[in-house]
Motif scaffolding. Sequence first.
Motif: not given
Length: 421
Positions: A125-129, A148-154, A272-278
């Motif tokens: 739910g977190v990543s989808a939202l 365009l300010l977006l999170p870093p791509p995977t 560990r480490p915490p995963m960001p929501p995106h």
Amino acid sequence: MVIEPVTALERPLAASESAFALFGTPIHFGQRLHGRLDFDALTAAVEDQLVLHPVLSARIVAVAQGHVLRLDPSVPGPRLGAGDDIHHVGAPFALETPLLRVAVAEEGEEHHRLALSVHHAVSDGVSALTLLHTLWRSYTARVTGRPLLLPPPTTGLPGSVEDQFRARFSTEELDAFLADRAAGMRGLAPACIPALAVPDSAGPGAGVHQRRVRLSAEGFARLTGLAKAARISLHALACGIALRAVHSQTPHPDETAAMTCLSSLDLRRRLRPPMPPHEMALAATASHAVVEVGPGCHPVDIARKVLAQLREAVLNNTVQKAIAATAELMDDVAHAPISVLVSNLMTKTPPLCLPPGLTSDPIQGFALPPGPLPSVFLSGSQDGTAGLDITLVMASDWFTTGQTDELADAIERELHRALPE
């Protein structure tokens, strides 16, 4: 321990991911939009998300050993769809199809409805939202000319969260957890709404009944005030309300009975480490609470019992062990009757970044239930100005339209009954 991305273009699904692959479970969001909509900019914004998350262009493929996640750059990725009928966006995902669907329908001059679904095997739910919010950030930047300010791509395919949690516990620890859980579940027959519908010939998950209960901003303020005064969470209070409503629809509503409530829990902070929501990943699990519910029980009293069990599950690592031992729990979970599931997205829904002249009604979100369990989803803006949306979803394979209507009415009654004057 860091979840390293898999650089290969294929990896096997973990047990927790395969469970959703079997049902093709989507996480679905819908919203009504008012104002001018630039279709080309929205198409480009969808493509931006595919650059950020290559996994959305992957496919789930059945193989002899189970299911694999396969990314083939030569296969076209998902694209924005358009048309009058966008209900198909919320349908189960078939194997070897894209893991993202986005479509928009025109409902009148400068009135549209957008639907977005992400496969639950690769998202929560977190990543989808967050994906939906990132989509609108991209769209707004394109139509306003802002940066365009977006999170870093995977890169590549994300690794499995389940594998990280499994590495934390020894075989002996997981065996002891499974034995304790089996002992606690033995003989449990929770009160549930009877499944009266005839399963659809199209197969499990072919359709759902969906109802919405709205609470105004003023009513939502009273509800959060009640939770604060009682020193319980909004989620726990929602569980208490949902359990009372379901109890009223069971075959023996005048009797006190044991009931089970599943709560969706976000695991990102526990990595560990915490995963960001995106980051697109299945980084959530469901924890169950068993409580006695009767016709005279107040939702706050039920909520306190639910919250106490959820806290204990987190403190004693039951939550983490449950996802680590998913493979061993699959049959048990599939056949365990559940009274209700509650998922709270309230704290995950900040205001959308929309351009001037475009507004949105509150976002509705839900995931298709994999079996005969009523599912309740909470959504609304983080500041509470839009009130609270309670979305009830019941699979048409198990429940009738009438049962869904009656439970929605019961939720609304219990909600207003719980509110202080």
